[in-house]
Design a protein around this motif. Structure first.
Motif, PDB file in Angstrom:
ATOM      1  N   GLN A  44      58.666  42.592  18.505  1.00 16.29           N
ATOM      2  CA  GLN A  44      59.226  42.209  17.217  1.00 16.29           C
ATOM      3  C   GLN A  44      60.684  41.792  17.400  1.00 16.29           C
ATOM      4  N   PRO A  45      61.113  40.699  16.777  1.00 13.96           N
ATOM      5  CA  PRO A  45      62.496  40.252  16.960  1.00 13.96           C
ATOM      6  C   PRO A  45      63.509  41.310  16.528  1.00 13.96           C
ATOM      7  N   VAL A  46      64.486  41.540  17.360  1.00 16.33           N
ATOM      8  CA  VAL A  46      65.593  42.434  17.045  1.00 16.33           C
ATOM      9  C   VAL A  46      66.762  41.582  16.558  1.00 16.33           C
ATOM     10  N   ASP A  47      67.405  42.002  15.489  1.00 12.81           N
ATOM     11  CA  ASP A  47      68.554  41.269  14.951  1.00 12.81           C
ATOM     12  C   ASP A  47      69.739  41.473  15.891  1.00 12.81           C
ATOM     13  N   ARG A  48      70.056  40.451  16.682  1.00 10.29           N
ATOM     14  CA  ARG A  48      71.082  40.584  17.720  1.00 10.29           C
ATOM     15  C   ARG A  48      72.365  39.854  17.329  1.00 10.29           C
ATOM     16  N   GLN A  49      73.477  40.440  17.710  1.00  9.00           N
ATOM     17  CA  GLN A  49      74.771  39.802  17.536  1.00  9.00           C
ATOM     18  C   GLN A  49      75.155  39.190  18.878  1.00  9.00           C
ATOM     19  N   LEU A  50      74.963  37.889  19.002  1.00  7.94           N
ATOM     20  CA  LEU A  50      75.181  37.186  20.260  1.00  7.94           C
ATOM     21  C   LEU A  50      76.449  36.345  20.176  1.00  7.94           C
ATOM     22  N   PRO A  51      77.195  36.256  21.296  1.00  7.08           N
ATOM     23  CA  PRO A  51      78.535  35.663  21.223  1.00  7.08           C
ATOM     24  C   PRO A  51      78.566  34.151  21.112  1.00  7.08           C
ATOM     25  N   THR A  52      77.498  33.434  21.524  1.00  6.61           N
ATOM     26  CA  THR A  52      77.534  31.975  21.543  1.00  6.61           C
ATOM     27  C   THR A  52      76.189  31.394  21.124  1.00  6.61           C
ATOM     28  N   ASP A  53      76.205  30.105  20.753  1.00  4.82           N
ATOM     29  CA  ASP A  53      74.952  29.405  20.473  1.00  4.82           C
ATOM     30  C   ASP A  53      74.083  29.352  21.717  1.00  4.82           C
ATOM     31  N   GLU A  54      74.702  29.195  22.884  1.00  5.04           N
ATOM     32  CA  GLU A  54      73.951  29.177  24.140  1.00  5.04           C
ATOM     33  C   GLU A  54      73.190  30.490  24.337  1.00  5.04           C
ATOM     34  N   ALA A  55      73.844  31.596  24.024  1.00  6.12           N
ATOM     35  CA  ALA A  55      73.185  32.899  24.156  1.00  6.12           C
ATOM     36  C   ALA A  55      72.036  33.030  23.174  1.00  6.12           C
ATOM     37  N   ARG A  56      72.209  32.522  21.968  1.00 12.72           N
ATOM     38  CA  ARG A  56      71.119  32.575  20.985  1.00 12.72           C
ATOM     39  C   ARG A  56      69.924  31.744  21.447  1.00 12.72           C
ATOM     40  N   ASP A  57      70.195  30.577  22.014  1.00 14.53           N
ATOM     41  CA  ASP A  57      69.110  29.748  22.543  1.00 14.53           C
ATOM     42  C   ASP A  57      68.421  30.450  23.712  1.00 14.53           C
ATOM     43  N   LEU A  58      69.193  31.127  24.523  1.00 11.87           N
ATOM     44  CA  LEU A  58      68.637  31.848  25.667  1.00 11.87           C
ATOM     45  C   LEU A  58      67.693  32.951  25.201  1.00 11.87           C
ATOM     46  N   ILE A  59      68.103  33.730  24.226  1.00 17.82           N
ATOM     47  CA  ILE A  59      67.240  34.798  23.708  1.00 17.82           C
ATOM     48  C   ILE A  59      65.982  34.216  23.089  1.00 17.82           C
ATOM     49  N   SER A  60      66.111  33.072  22.427  1.00 20.05           N
ATOM     50  CA  SER A  60      64.941  32.420  21.846  1.00 20.05           C
ATOM     51  C   SER A  60      63.947  32.024  22.933  1.00 20.05           C
ATOM     52  N   LEU A  61      64.449  31.500  24.046  1.00 16.80           N
ATOM     53  CA  LEU A  61      63.594  31.152  25.182  1.00 16.80           C
ATOM     54  C   LEU A  61      62.898  32.381  25.736  1.00 16.80           C
ATOM     55  N   VAL A  62      63.650  33.456  25.909  1.00 14.67           N
ATOM     56  CA  VAL A  62      63.090  34.685  26.467  1.00 14.67           C
ATOM     57  C   VAL A  62      62.010  35.249  25.551  1.00 14.67           C
ATOM     58  N   ARG A  63      62.252  35.211  24.238  1.00 16.21           N
ATOM     59  CA  ARG A  63      61.247  35.710  23.292  1.00 16.21           C
ATOM     60  C   ARG A  63      59.968  34.888  23.353  1.00 16.21           C
ATOM     61  N   ASP A  64      60.107  33.599  23.555  1.00 13.56           N
ATOM     62  CA  ASP A  64      58.934  32.746  23.657  1.00 13.56           C
ATOM     63  C   ASP A  64      58.123  33.094  24.909  1.00 13.56           C
ATOM     64  N   ILE A  65      58.812  33.288  26.029  1.00 18.29           N
ATOM     65  CA  ILE A  65      58.131  33.678  27.265  1.00 18.29           C
ATOM     66  C   ILE A  65      57.482  35.044  27.108  1.00 18.29           C
ATOM     67  N   ALA A  66      58.206  35.981  26.506  1.00 18.68           N
ATOM     68  CA  ALA A  66      57.671  37.332  26.323  1.00 18.68           C
ATOM     69  C   ALA A  66      56.426  37.320  25.455  1.00 18.68           C
ATOM     70  N   ARG A  67      56.474  36.557  24.383  1.00 19.18           N
ATOM     71  CA  ARG A  67      55.362  36.536  23.420  1.00 19.18           C
ATOM     72  C   ARG A  67      54.120  35.860  23.994  1.00 19.18           C
ATOM     73  N   HIS A  68      54.313  34.758  24.730  1.00 20.55           N
ATOM     74  CA  HIS A  68      53.162  33.956  25.149  1.00 20.55           C
ATOM     75  C   HIS A  68      52.729  34.176  26.593  1.00 20.55           C
ATOM     76  N   GLU A  69      53.641  34.592  27.455  1.00 21.27           N
ATOM     77  CA  GLU A  69      53.314  34.681  28.874  1.00 21.27           C
ATOM     78  C   GLU A  69      53.236  36.110  29.402  1.00 21.27           C
ATOM     79  N   ILE A  70      53.863  37.052  28.725  1.00 22.17           N
ATOM     80  CA  ILE A  70      53.955  38.409  29.279  1.00 22.17           C
ATOM     81  C   ILE A  70      53.131  39.407  28.477  1.00 22.17           C
ATOM     82  N   ALA A  71      53.412  39.544  27.185  1.00 23.61           N
ATOM     83  CA  ALA A  71      52.769  40.585  26.379  1.00 23.61           C
ATOM     84  C   ALA A  71      51.237  40.486  26.336  1.00 23.61           C
ATOM     85  N   PRO A  72      50.653  39.293  26.205  1.00 22.80           N
ATOM     86  CA  PRO A  72      49.190  39.247  26.067  1.00 22.80           C
ATOM     87  C   PRO A  72      48.428  39.837  27.251  1.00 22.80           C
TER      88      PRO A  72
END
Length: 390
Positions: free
Chosen positions: A7-35
């Motif tokens: 489940q997405p955690v509400d994160r306080q990230l310092p940059t837009d780059e970091a937010r994009d990075l977490i979005s990428l990681v969540r996508d990998i976690a949801r589709h490639e790892i958890a199932p």
């Protein structure tokens, strides 16, 4: 039952780059790892292809310099990536933490030439690392290690056995601590040893309570020859390098622990909302609601603690005390929260049909690795009350 996507955690990230990075990681976690997590852990299967994906996505070298293939990300961001991955499958989050630990010695203490020669492949070339400090008779008392490195011409010959090595037998490189001089911490030196070096072999993986998909094995070094250019730092500096690496590594374990605890809480909340007893969801009962509230509070406190330590590290300030505190608190929290999650699910929580029984088994090892929690208390006490009297 497949693992629930994190489940997405509400994160306080310092940059837009970091937010994009977490979005990428969540996508990998949801589709490639958890199932596949539950099935593969049950089968004891190591997900090497996931680490290849992480490497090609630029995630295996996040806290290291871009000049050498790293991601130039602060620890504050890197640790939150670890938490996301550990929530999907601890084998993956812990594996990334161990790889980062194995790369640390060269990144922090290697010469410019050594970093240029080796780091790009370690951080972005599909390689996977392991950290080899512990031995069969040298765990918490790491300075008593017996593996030896003896000078031979323009190189070294390493002989000995390392124990409890995560990625033992599957790693492409090992950061190995070996004795080159006097007894005690001043006689230890660090080496970068290729995984395919002649004379290096792995024992059968340990049969463990949890983390069955993450291989843990003894590594035997039988006259392994290593050129001097693979010595990291000065002779006798290895133990100081090892301790410095562990300060950062403990933050990685703390983040993984919070990810695991968050996954357990998410499962408990979802079950409590669906399970009905006495005509209403069990989430309506005050005793259980208070349990969920305590679990959530402990997780948020742990997350705040590891992030505070990470920000000290990012600012170049001392953080060894805070790293020990974070490792201690977060891993104890993971053990409590996963145990409570099993209780929330009742009899179902004790079966393999739901992932919380696996989370509980996996949480235990986090209180042991990279310095037991008793060692963390010793480290913290020394900072608070000074060294022990002799």
């Amino acid at each position: 039952m497949p693992d629930r996507a994190p489940q997405p955690v509400d994160r306080q990230l310092p940059t837009d780059e970091a937010r994009d990075l977490i979005s990428l990681v969540r996508d990998i976690a949801r589709h490639e790892i958890a199932p596949k997590a539950a099935e593969e852990e049950d089968a004891g299967r190591f997900p090497r292809e996931v680490f290849t994906l992480l490497s090609r996505s630029g995630l295996l070298g996040l806290p290291y310099d871009a000049e050498y293939g790293g991601g130039d990300q602060p620890y504050e961001v890197y640790l939150q990536v670890l938490e996301e991955l550990a929530a999907a499958r601890l084998t993956v989050g812990l594996g990334l933490s161990v790889h980062t630990l194995a790369s640390y010695a060269l990144a922090a203490y290697g010469t410019k030439q050594q970093r240029a020669d080796h780091l790009p492949a370690m951080l972005g070339g599909d390689l996977l690392g392991a950290y080899a400090l512990s031995e069969p008779a040298s765990g918490s008392d790491a300075a008593s290690l017996r593996t030896k490195a003896v000078r031979d011409g323009d190189g070294w010959v390493l002989t000995g056995t390392k124990a409890w090595i995560t990625h033992g037998g599957v790693a492409d490189f090992y950061t190995v601590m070996a004795r080159t001089g006097v007894e005690g911490p001043r006689g230890v030196t660090a080496f970068l040893v290729p995984g395919d070096a002649e004379g290096l072999s792995a024992a059968a993986p340990e049969k463990k309570m949890g983390l069955k998909g993450s291989p843990t094995a003894q590594i035997h070094l039988d006259g392994v020859r290593v050129p001097d250019e693979r010595r990291i730092g000065e002779e006798g500096q290895g133990f100081a390098i090892a301790l410095s690496a562990l300060d950062s590594g403990r933050l990685g374990i703390a983040a993984c622990a919070i990810g695991l605890a968050q996954a357990a809480l998410d499962e408990a909340v979802a079950y409590a909302a669906d399970r009905r007893q006495f005509g209403r969801p069990i989430a309506d009962f005050q005793g259980l609601r208070f349990m969920l509230a305590d679990m959530a509070t402990q997780i948020e406190a742990g997350r705040a603690l590891y992030l505070a330590a990470a920000r000290l590290r990012d600012a170049g300030r001392p953080f060894a005390r805070e790293a020990a505190m974070a490792k201690l608190f977060c891993t104890d929290t993971a053990m409590r929260v996963t145990t409570d999650a099993v209780q929330v699910l009742g009899g179902y929580g004790y079966t393999a049909d739901f992932p919380v029984e696996r989370y509980m088994r996996e949480a235990k090892v986090l209180q042991i690795v990279e310095g037991t929690n008793q060692i963390q208390r010793m480290v913290i006490a020394r900072h608070v009350a000074g060294p022990e009297s002799r």
